[in-house]
Design a protein around this motif. Sequence first.
Motif, PDB file in Angstrom:
ATOM      1  N   UNK A 864      39.479  26.226  39.080  1.00 18.38           N
ATOM      2  CA  UNK A 864      38.182  26.903  39.021  1.00 18.38           C
ATOM      3  C   UNK A 864      38.350  28.325  38.481  1.00 18.38           C
ATOM      4  N   UNK A 865      39.571  28.886  38.636  1.00 13.22           N
ATOM      5  CA  UNK A 865      39.881  30.192  38.054  1.00 13.22           C
ATOM      6  C   UNK A 865      40.534  30.029  36.685  1.00 13.22           C
ATOM      7  N   UNK A 866      41.519  29.166  36.604  1.00 14.51           N
ATOM      8  CA  UNK A 866      42.319  29.050  35.386  1.00 14.51           C
ATOM      9  C   UNK A 866      41.486  28.573  34.204  1.00 14.51           C
ATOM     10  N   UNK A 867      40.477  27.733  34.463  1.00 12.48           N
ATOM     11  CA  UNK A 867      39.657  27.209  33.370  1.00 12.48           C
ATOM     12  C   UNK A 867      38.895  28.303  32.624  1.00 12.48           C
ATOM     13  N   UNK A 868      38.819  29.495  33.220  1.00 10.48           N
ATOM     14  CA  UNK A 868      38.080  30.581  32.562  1.00 10.48           C
ATOM     15  C   UNK A 868      38.911  31.289  31.504  1.00 10.48           C
ATOM     16  N   UNK A 869      40.187  30.960  31.390  1.00 11.79           N
ATOM     17  CA  UNK A 869      40.988  31.437  30.284  1.00 11.79           C
ATOM     18  C   UNK A 869      41.425  32.882  30.369  1.00 11.79           C
ATOM     19  N   UNK A 870      41.754  33.496  29.208  1.00 10.47           N
ATOM     20  CA  UNK A 870      42.329  34.846  29.154  1.00 10.47           C
ATOM     21  C   UNK A 870      41.543  35.915  29.905  1.00 10.47           C
ATOM     22  N   UNK A 871      40.197  35.947  29.833  1.00  7.20           N
ATOM     23  CA  UNK A 871      39.500  36.997  30.588  1.00  7.20           C
ATOM     24  C   UNK A 871      39.822  36.952  32.079  1.00  7.20           C
ATOM     25  N   UNK A 872      39.914  35.748  32.647  1.00 11.75           N
ATOM     26  CA  UNK A 872      40.247  35.641  34.056  1.00 11.75           C
ATOM     27  C   UNK A 872      41.707  36.021  34.299  1.00 11.75           C
ATOM     28  N   UNK A 873      42.592  35.695  33.352  1.00 10.92           N
ATOM     29  CA  UNK A 873      44.002  36.072  33.498  1.00 10.92           C
ATOM     30  C   UNK A 873      44.143  37.584  33.586  1.00 10.92           C
ATOM     31  N   UNK A 874      43.415  38.286  32.756  1.00  8.75           N
ATOM     32  CA  UNK A 874      43.477  39.752  32.789  1.00  8.75           C
ATOM     33  C   UNK A 874      42.928  40.298  34.102  1.00  8.75           C
ATOM     34  N   UNK A 875      41.833  39.699  34.536  1.00  7.76           N
ATOM     35  CA  UNK A 875      41.221  40.167  35.780  1.00  7.76           C
ATOM     36  C   UNK A 875      42.145  39.875  36.973  1.00  7.76           C
ATOM     37  N   UNK A 876      42.764  38.722  36.973  1.00  7.94           N
ATOM     38  CA  UNK A 876      43.703  38.385  38.051  1.00  7.94           C
ATOM     39  C   UNK A 876      44.920  39.304  38.015  1.00  7.94           C
ATOM     40  N   UNK A 877      45.359  39.652  36.818  1.00  5.57           N
ATOM     41  CA  UNK A 877      46.492  40.573  36.704  1.00  5.57           C
ATOM     42  C   UNK A 877      46.155  41.926  37.318  1.00  5.57           C
ATOM     43  N   UNK A 878      44.942  42.370  37.084  1.00  2.14           N
ATOM     44  CA  UNK A 878      44.507  43.635  37.688  1.00  2.14           C
ATOM     45  C   UNK A 878      44.404  43.492  39.197  1.00  2.14           C
ATOM     46  N   UNK A 879      43.896  42.351  39.662  1.00  6.52           N
ATOM     47  CA  UNK A 879      43.814  42.125  41.108  1.00  6.52           C
ATOM     48  C   UNK A 879      45.204  42.151  41.733  1.00  6.52           C
ATOM     49  N   UNK A 880      46.177  41.584  41.026  1.00 10.46           N
ATOM     50  CA  UNK A 880      47.547  41.582  41.539  1.00 10.46           C
ATOM     51  C   UNK A 880      48.088  43.003  41.641  1.00 10.46           C
ATOM     52  N   UNK A 881      47.754  43.819  40.645  1.00  8.46           N
ATOM     53  CA  UNK A 881      48.225  45.213  40.673  1.00  8.46           C
ATOM     54  C   UNK A 881      47.591  45.988  41.814  1.00  8.46           C
ATOM     55  N   UNK A 882      46.440  45.506  42.285  1.00  2.00           N
ATOM     56  CA  UNK A 882      45.771  46.137  43.423  1.00  2.00           C
ATOM     57  C   UNK A 882      46.188  45.525  44.755  1.00  2.00           C
ATOM     58  N   UNK A 883      47.099  44.528  44.698  1.00  2.00           N
ATOM     59  CA  UNK A 883      47.569  43.924  45.932  1.00  2.00           C
ATOM     60  C   UNK A 883      46.624  42.922  46.551  1.00  2.00           C
ATOM     61  N   UNK A 884      45.698  42.350  45.763  1.00  2.00           N
ATOM     62  CA  UNK A 884      44.726  41.380  46.277  1.00  2.00           C
ATOM     63  C   UNK A 884      45.355  39.990  46.336  1.00  2.00           C
ATOM     64  N   UNK A 885      45.471  39.428  47.557  1.00  2.32           N
ATOM     65  CA  UNK A 885      46.013  38.070  47.772  1.00  2.32           C
ATOM     66  C   UNK A 885      47.181  37.803  46.841  1.00  2.32           C
ATOM     67  N   UNK A 886      48.251  38.578  46.928  1.00  2.00           N
ATOM     68  CA  UNK A 886      49.310  38.515  45.914  1.00  2.00           C
ATOM     69  C   UNK A 886      49.942  37.137  45.744  1.00  2.00           C
ATOM     70  N   UNK A 887      50.234  36.454  46.859  1.00  2.00           N
ATOM     71  CA  UNK A 887      50.862  35.142  46.727  1.00  2.00           C
ATOM     72  C   UNK A 887      49.972  34.144  46.013  1.00  2.00           C
ATOM     73  N   UNK A 888      48.701  34.111  46.390  1.00  2.00           N
ATOM     74  CA  UNK A 888      47.735  33.189  45.787  1.00  2.00           C
ATOM     75  C   UNK A 888      47.499  33.529  44.325  1.00  2.00           C
ATOM     76  N   UNK A 889      47.331  34.817  44.042  1.00  4.63           N
ATOM     77  CA  UNK A 889      47.058  35.241  42.666  1.00  4.63           C
ATOM     78  C   UNK A 889      48.252  34.951  41.763  1.00  4.63           C
ATOM     79  N   UNK A 890      49.465  35.162  42.281  1.00  3.83           N
ATOM     80  CA  UNK A 890      50.634  34.843  41.474  1.00  3.83           C
ATOM     81  C   UNK A 890      50.692  33.354  41.136  1.00  3.83           C
ATOM     82  N   UNK A 891      50.321  32.521  42.093  1.00  3.27           N
ATOM     83  CA  UNK A 891      50.286  31.078  41.813  1.00  3.27           C
ATOM     84  C   UNK A 891      49.256  30.758  40.741  1.00  3.27           C
TER      85      UNK A 891
END
Length: 984
Positions: A864-891
């Motif tokens: 449901x996240x991955x299907x959104x492609x590069x824009x979601x990848x960038x947003x998830x990368x930013x979330x990871x840098x903010x420490x948001x659900x790091x284990x889940x986001x890394x997966x």
Amino acid sequence: MRSDCNSRKHSFDRQLLLSGSEAGCSAGGSFSKAPFPGIFPYNLSVTDQLLKTKLYIPPLRPNLVPRPELIERLNQGLEFGHKLSLISAPAGFGKTTLVSEWLAASKRPAAWLSLDQGDNDPRRFLTYLIAALQTIEADVGLGALAMLQSPQPPSTESILTTLLNELAVISDHLVLVLDDYHMIEVQAIDEALGLLLEYLPPQMHLAIASREDPPLPLASLRARGLLTELRASDLRFTAAEAAVFLNQMGLDLSPDDVAALESRTEGWIAGLQMAALALQGPPSGQERADTASFIQAFTGSHRFVLDYLVEEVLGRQSEEVRSFLLQTSILDRLSGPLCDAVRFGVAERPSSSERRAVYKREDGKKMLQALERGNLFVVPLDDRRQWYRYHHLFAGVLQAHLKEEQPDQVPALHLRASEWYQRNGRPSAAVRHALAAEDYERAADLIELAWPEMDGRFQSKTWLAWAKRLPAELIPTRPVLSAAYAWALLNGGELEAAESRLQDAAKWLEPTGEMSEGPELSSIGMVVTDEDQFRALPASIASAQAFIAQARGDVPSTVKYARQALERLPEDDYVRRGPAAALLGLAYWGQGELEAAHQTLAEAMAGFQKAGAISFAISGTYGLADIQLAQGRLRAAISTYEQSLQLVREQDDPAVIRGTADLYLGLSKLFRERGESEAAEQNLLKSEELGEQAALEDWPYRWRIYRALVQEDQGDLNSALDLLDEAGRFYFPTPVPNLRPVTALKTGVWLKQGRLAEALDWASQRELSAENELSYLREFEHLTLARVLMAQYEAQQNEKPLQEAMGLLKRLQKAAEAGGRRGSVIEILVLQALAQRTGGEISPALVALGQALALAEPEGYVRIFVDEGPPMARLLNEALSRGMAPGYVQRLLATFSPDGLEQTNQSMKKSELRIPKSELIDPLSKRELEVLRLLGTELSGPEIARELMVSLTTIRTHTQNIYSKLGVHNRRSAVSRAEELDLL
């Protein structure tokens, strides 16, 4: 003439549906296909017993004319590895005799199937084909036969796949003969035979005898050297063969007479035979003169010659024989008891007094044997001399003479045949003869009685064809027949016509239709044959009305009628209550009342399980799982499928249980959502391996929808669109809510292709806008509209579409939360995050993303996240840098495909990790942009301060802010990063 079918190679992994889009339940409680295809119970009874006479190789005639040259040509075809021997010629050219002679001389095992008009049912055709093969190898085709005998038979291609695999293990060479293939008129059978021929094992050879070329890829076989052909020019008797034949018929003809007759008939064997019959008589000079005159006059078209010769033959027969021939000509097959019944009106051999009262003649069995010995166009169908048939042309001429000479007798003969077939358990033949007799009251009785079993076998089309031959004024007087008629129409999607028939049935009930103890049989003018169906009529009508209402989206009426049906059925009548309960559950589902829908459907499925109807107990699984998915219960949905699969595994033969393929398909979809690609692929392959023979009716549609999604995953958007187009052709409307229409799915692909114009046209055609009143049925369409508006903003840089999208998403979120649709909420939050990111609002985007992650992580959502492609990848990368659900986001980040989507691991290119200008968490201010521009020059810090007329301390503060926002630590990196982001 049948048109040629395309000579294309059929693919085994793209199965076709035979049954179409039938759905519904039968009048009287014997239910057909359901809102979930397969949900309604069926009758497990097997079709009429096979006629073994169709499988016997015709015995050689005592006066056979040897045809060694033709036999040699057929044998050469076997030696050269030809796949097909085609013996194609008009009637009367000795095709069947030649093939039987060939087989008698061959050392190869042979299977024989004599075809007739009744074999135009693909299921019957394949059943007989397998039965023929089993005369050689008893165990061959058992798997395919089991599929055929399932309540909802699979596609022809699926059955042939299994059959060919079973044939491939036979080591002996064998020949399969299909005689009288011209009787086949159904394209599906032609296509099946073409597929069988294409993949025929090398040790198997097919021979076809037909009056016309079958619509098979003959040109391709001919070009590849795989075809042996014998035509009329090959089969015609030579003068020498004609002499042998005529003299064996007992004629003492001179060589000149033989040559003249052979010339006149052009070697047409049937013409020679009928001419010989007409010429038979004691030789004399006068007879020879008459013979010469007859031969000279023997000319003209075969049809007129045949009429003349048969007239001569009939004129030379005794009254006893002639009467027998005419009276029994109405029969497709002849047996002693059947012929006696038609002649005398009794079931078995008549008594002596009965026989003397009619004619002093032999009984039917002896008469048939005498006709065979006299070579009077009687073909034995078995080696016990119990069943025969007339030569087809001969039968046609006899019937014409019967109608001409004894027109008043024809209905009575058909009526007697109908009675005999009914007594002997052949209802289909009984109906056909009743209709031929134009005894419509009897035919209506038989048709009414036949409905439950035929509906249970999904033969409503055949049944409806019978019913349509009844006088229009007769049906409204029969409430049970009217209700069955309505269900047959519903199964074909004819809602309006079905409503009319339901009204005919309902008028015989009490005016209010509210019946507590069942209808009465005392109404004047009403005719009821099946009282059991009549007693169940109120519930059947109510279920049909619920079906129609739900198919039209009239939820209140669906609920009303479904509840009426349930109120009229006992609590422990699980089989009859199941369809009504299912319709009620579907109504709840369409309204978005997911908990009520799930509970109602689950109870209906549990009832089917209690009744032992396993296929129906699992048929609603994908509906239950879809509801759970909408509720955000991904783990529960997987468990639902696994429980049903366990139920299937507990059965004796799980491979043939309808709905099993759907379970694996559903599991594949859910494992894909969880990012478990290996499990998803294994389950998809298992579903495809089982195919349509173990699937519900709409499996081809849903399979294509899912395969299109897989193609999207692989970046093949054109193939995805092709599959969605195919899915649209396979879709048929049912009471099941169509929550994700094909057109909306196509629009999503168009957006990925940048085809905004097509997407906007779709929204306009569907009359979609951000101000529409919201409903669960159109939720996915409105989510797609939000995507279209976001794409419109990006293309036009117009703020209005983006604001409309954000407003629409907020309304959708509120509605989904109120409806307990957590799965929908996750999807809506994902789109909100993307919309905020599109507008440059990164902080709000991360807030929405965080909410979606919090809801999705416990259930393991991934795609449901991955299907959104590069824009979601960038947003998830930013979330990871903010420490948001790091284990889940890394997966999640690790799941992005390298094919077109960005990766965020250590090997990822730096440019792919960067955030575009519009995606900075904290955008640079106007002054910071000015400082950044000067940092890209050779100016020093103090020089920059003087240029901007600010203090050096202020410049240092701006510089540190720039470094922080760009995620760098020095001037050179800041300039490089700014170039990547197009900020300079």
